[in-house]
Design a protein around this motif. Sequence first.
Motif, PDB file in Angstrom:
ATOM      1  N   ASN A 156       4.711 -13.875   2.638  1.00  0.00           N
ATOM      2  CA  ASN A 156       3.718 -14.674   2.484  1.00  0.00           C
ATOM      3  C   ASN A 156       3.647 -16.044   1.652  1.00  0.00           C
ATOM      4  OD1 ASN A 156       2.577 -12.980   0.772  1.00  0.00           O
ATOM      5  ND2 ASN A 156       0.937 -13.753   1.030  1.00  0.00           N
ATOM      6  N   ALA A 157       3.860 -16.203   0.834  1.00  0.00           N
ATOM      7  CA  ALA A 157       3.755 -17.554  -0.166  1.00  0.00           C
ATOM      8  C   ALA A 157       5.041 -18.450  -0.668  1.00  0.00           C
ATOM      9  CB  ALA A 157       2.962 -16.654  -1.355  1.00  0.00           C
ATOM     10  N   HIS A 158       6.011 -18.705   0.712  1.00  0.00           N
ATOM     11  CA  HIS A 158       7.025 -19.404   0.484  1.00  0.00           C
ATOM     12  C   HIS A 158       8.457 -18.608  -0.035  1.00  0.00           C
ATOM     13  CE1 HIS A 158       4.994 -21.442   3.435  1.00  0.00           C
ATOM     14  NE2 HIS A 158       4.704 -21.940   2.424  1.00  0.00           N
ATOM     15  N   ASP A 159       8.089 -16.684  -0.358  1.00  0.00           N
ATOM     16  CA  ASP A 159       8.827 -15.906  -1.601  1.00  0.00           C
ATOM     17  C   ASP A 159      10.346 -16.792  -1.068  1.00  0.00           C
ATOM     18  OD1 ASP A 159       6.268 -14.601  -2.322  1.00  0.00           O
ATOM     19  OD2 ASP A 159       6.711 -14.299  -0.701  1.00  0.00           O
ATOM     20  N   ARG A 160      10.680 -16.836  -2.508  1.00  0.00           N
ATOM     21  CA  ARG A 160      12.669 -16.665  -2.394  1.00  0.00           C
ATOM     22  C   ARG A 160      12.743 -14.695  -2.169  1.00  0.00           C
ATOM     23  NH1 ARG A 160      16.126 -17.644  -6.656  1.00  0.00           N
ATOM     24  NH2 ARG A 160      17.806 -18.301  -6.356  1.00  0.00           N
ATOM     25  N   HIS A 161      13.768 -14.527  -1.030  1.00  0.00           N
ATOM     26  CA  HIS A 161      14.002 -13.852  -1.344  1.00  0.00           C
ATOM     27  C   HIS A 161      14.668 -13.299  -0.428  1.00  0.00           C
ATOM     28  CE1 HIS A 161      12.325 -14.913   2.544  1.00  0.00           C
ATOM     29  NE2 HIS A 161      12.665 -14.207   3.361  1.00  0.00           N
ATOM     30  N   GLU A 162      16.027 -11.974  -0.724  1.00  0.00           N
ATOM     31  CA  GLU A 162      17.013 -11.693   0.007  1.00  0.00           C
ATOM     32  C   GLU A 162      17.302 -10.306   0.445  1.00  0.00           C
ATOM     33  OE1 GLU A 162      21.105 -11.329  -2.764  1.00  0.00           O
ATOM     34  OE2 GLU A 162      20.110  -9.047  -2.628  1.00  0.00           O
ATOM     35  N   VAL A 163      17.078 -10.052   2.211  1.00  0.00           N
ATOM     36  CA  VAL A 163      17.431  -9.486   2.690  1.00  0.00           C
ATOM     37  C   VAL A 163      18.979  -8.793   3.027  1.00  0.00           C
ATOM     38  CG1 VAL A 163      17.465  -8.773   5.349  1.00  0.00           C
ATOM     39  CG2 VAL A 163      16.235 -10.914   4.279  1.00  0.00           C
ATOM     40  N   ARG A 164      19.162  -7.872   2.270  1.00  0.00           N
ATOM     41  CA  ARG A 164      20.471  -7.078   3.065  1.00  0.00           C
ATOM     42  C   ARG A 164      20.521  -6.061   3.446  1.00  0.00           C
ATOM     43  NH1 ARG A 164      24.194  -6.605  -1.982  1.00  0.00           N
ATOM     44  NH2 ARG A 164      22.648  -8.128  -2.880  1.00  0.00           N
ATOM     45  N   ASN A 165      22.110  -6.083   4.332  1.00  0.00           N
ATOM     46  CA  ASN A 165      22.053  -4.593   4.989  1.00  0.00           C
ATOM     47  C   ASN A 165      23.488  -3.485   4.643  1.00  0.00           C
ATOM     48  OD1 ASN A 165      22.555  -2.959   6.869  1.00  0.00           O
ATOM     49  ND2 ASN A 165      22.514  -4.079   8.689  1.00  0.00           N
ATOM     50  N   ASP A 166      22.887  -3.089   3.508  1.00  0.00           N
ATOM     51  CA  ASP A 166      24.468  -1.885   3.242  1.00  0.00           C
ATOM     52  C   ASP A 166      25.186  -0.793   3.953  1.00  0.00           C
ATOM     53  OD1 ASP A 166      24.534  -3.649   0.691  1.00  0.00           O
ATOM     54  OD2 ASP A 166      22.845  -2.430  -0.362  1.00  0.00           O
ATOM     55  N   GLY A 167      23.846  -0.970   5.117  1.00  0.00           N
ATOM     56  CA  GLY A 167      24.338   0.225   6.154  1.00  0.00           C
ATOM     57  C   GLY A 167      25.414   0.001   7.507  1.00  0.00           C
ATOM     58  N   THR A 168      25.449   0.734   7.882  1.00  0.00           N
ATOM     59  CA  THR A 168      26.613   0.424   9.429  1.00  0.00           C
ATOM     60  C   THR A 168      26.493   0.228  10.117  1.00  0.00           C
ATOM     61  OG1 THR A 168      26.705   3.404   9.583  1.00  0.00           O
ATOM     62  CG2 THR A 168      27.864   2.081   7.904  1.00  0.00           C
ATOM     63  N   GLU A 169      24.988   0.351  11.066  1.00  0.00           N
ATOM     64  CA  GLU A 169      23.929  -1.180  11.725  1.00  0.00           C
ATOM     65  C   GLU A 169      23.561  -1.876  11.522  1.00  0.00           C
ATOM     66  OE1 GLU A 169      20.563   1.342  13.347  1.00  0.00           O
ATOM     67  OE2 GLU A 169      22.230   2.715  12.525  1.00  0.00           O
ATOM     68  N   PRO A 170      23.250  -2.612  11.968  1.00  0.00           N
ATOM     69  CA  PRO A 170      22.529  -3.758  12.448  1.00  0.00           C
ATOM     70  C   PRO A 170      21.093  -3.233  12.240  1.00  0.00           C
ATOM     71  CG  PRO A 170      23.564  -4.252  14.417  1.00  0.00           C
ATOM     72  CD  PRO A 170      23.631  -3.071  13.730  1.00  0.00           C
ATOM     73  N   PHE A 171      20.126  -3.976  10.647  1.00  0.00           N
ATOM     74  CA  PHE A 171      19.358  -4.432  10.414  1.00  0.00           C
ATOM     75  C   PHE A 171      18.546  -5.166  11.365  1.00  0.00           C
ATOM     76  CE2 PHE A 171      16.066  -6.420   6.383  1.00  0.00           C
ATOM     77  CZ  PHE A 171      15.492  -4.604   6.744  1.00  0.00           C
ATOM     78  N   HIS A 172      17.720  -4.685  12.125  1.00  0.00           N
ATOM     79  CA  HIS A 172      17.061  -5.079  13.662  1.00  0.00           C
ATOM     80  C   HIS A 172      15.563  -5.242  13.581  1.00  0.00           C
ATOM     81  CE1 HIS A 172      16.257  -4.618  18.446  1.00  0.00           C
ATOM     82  NE2 HIS A 172      15.998  -5.577  17.914  1.00  0.00           N
ATOM     83  N   LEU A 173      14.823  -6.877  13.451  1.00  0.00           N
ATOM     84  CA  LEU A 173      13.871  -7.274  13.262  1.00  0.00           C
ATOM     85  C   LEU A 173      12.999  -7.727  14.549  1.00  0.00           C
ATOM     86  CD1 LEU A 173      14.899  -8.218  10.124  1.00  0.00           C
ATOM     87  CD2 LEU A 173      13.406  -6.730  10.316  1.00  0.00           C
ATOM     88  N   ILE A 174      12.102  -7.630  14.150  1.00  0.00           N
ATOM     89  CA  ILE A 174      10.934  -8.945  15.167  1.00  0.00           C
ATOM     90  C   ILE A 174      10.506  -9.868  14.329  1.00  0.00           C
ATOM     91  CG2 ILE A 174       9.425  -8.951  17.244  1.00  0.00           C
ATOM     92  CD1 ILE A 174      12.226  -8.076  18.457  1.00  0.00           C
ATOM     93  N   CYS A 175      10.580 -11.024  14.241  1.00  0.00           N
ATOM     94  CA  CYS A 175       9.572 -12.056  13.767  1.00  0.00           C
ATOM     95  C   CYS A 175       9.082 -12.907  14.358  1.00  0.00           C
ATOM     96  CB  CYS A 175      11.277 -12.670  12.507  1.00  0.00           C
ATOM     97  SG  CYS A 175      12.471 -11.250  11.978  1.00  0.00           S
ATOM     98  N   VAL A 176       7.955 -13.484  13.607  1.00  0.00           N
ATOM     99  CA  VAL A 176       7.321 -14.461  13.886  1.00  0.00           C
ATOM    100  C   VAL A 176       7.453 -15.556  12.849  1.00  0.00           C
ATOM    101  CG1 VAL A 176       4.756 -14.916  14.828  1.00  0.00           C
ATOM    102  CG2 VAL A 176       5.998 -12.763  15.582  1.00  0.00           C
ATOM    103  N   PHE A 177       7.384 -16.824  13.208  1.00  0.00           N
ATOM    104  CA  PHE A 177       6.895 -17.816  11.920  1.00  0.00           C
ATOM    105  C   PHE A 177       6.342 -18.771  12.741  1.00  0.00           C
ATOM    106  CE2 PHE A 177      11.062 -16.734  12.128  1.00  0.00           C
ATOM    107  CZ  PHE A 177      11.968 -16.487  10.553  1.00  0.00           C
ATOM    108  N   SER A 178       5.316 -19.272  11.520  1.00  0.00           N
ATOM    109  CA  SER A 178       4.822 -19.957  12.108  1.00  0.00           C
ATOM    110  C   SER A 178       4.747 -21.468  10.651  1.00  0.00           C
ATOM    111  CB  SER A 178       2.842 -19.856  11.492  1.00  0.00           C
ATOM    112  OG  SER A 178       2.420 -20.262  11.682  1.00  0.00           O
ATOM    113  N   PRO A 179       5.025 -23.170  11.420  1.00  0.00           N
ATOM    114  CA  PRO A 179       4.818 -23.082  12.183  1.00  0.00           C
ATOM    115  C   PRO A 179       5.968 -22.515  13.209  1.00  0.00           C
ATOM    116  CG  PRO A 179       5.375 -24.872  11.014  1.00  0.00           C
ATOM    117  CD  PRO A 179       5.028 -23.653  10.221  1.00  0.00           C
ATOM    118  N   ALA A 180       5.836 -22.888  14.257  1.00  0.00           N
ATOM    119  CA  ALA A 180       6.523 -22.058  14.954  1.00  0.00           C
ATOM    120  C   ALA A 180       8.126 -22.970  15.036  1.00  0.00           C
ATOM    121  CB  ALA A 180       6.253 -23.150  16.698  1.00  0.00           C
ATOM    122  N   LEU A 181       9.460 -22.248  15.500  1.00  0.00           N
ATOM    123  CA  LEU A 181      10.312 -22.712  15.390  1.00  0.00           C
ATOM    124  C   LEU A 181      10.817 -23.527  16.951  1.00  0.00           C
ATOM    125  CD1 LEU A 181      12.788 -19.784  13.567  1.00  0.00           C
ATOM    126  CD2 LEU A 181      11.701 -21.426  12.470  1.00  0.00           C
TER     127      LEU A 181
END
Length: 128
Positions: A88-113
């Motif tokens: 929420n504060a424009h945080d610099r972050h790393e998203v990692r998937n070490d699993g064997t299946e997709p990491f499945h997300l529903i994402c909301v962006f503001s302002p809209a893409l």
Amino acid sequence: MITTHKSDLEGTSRDASGPGWTSLRLLVKSDGMGFSMTETRVLPGAVLTLEYKNHVEACYCIGGAGTVTELDSGAVHHITPGVLYAPNAHDRHEVRNDGTEPFHLICVFSPALQGDEVHGPDGSYASS
């Protein structure tokens, strides 16, 4: 009322992807909602360094699992189905998937893409 089926969006400019991720843009700026919604998959083995300088984002996990690391503090969050994370504060972050299946997300962006964005070299999307 907006209704759509994801099969109508697959293979169009709203079906974006990049190294380690896919993102189907379910709602975009031209839909006039003021936010966008995506169905995003972080692929197995992917490590994404992101910093949404021009957007805020909320992600809700509906499948798979992964970790989100706040790069400034080093805090690590384990994300599994039913968990929401929001840099929420424009945080610099790393998203990692070490699993064997997709990491499945529903994402909301503001302002809209716009709908066809891909991450720039700094991990952000351009301003809408």
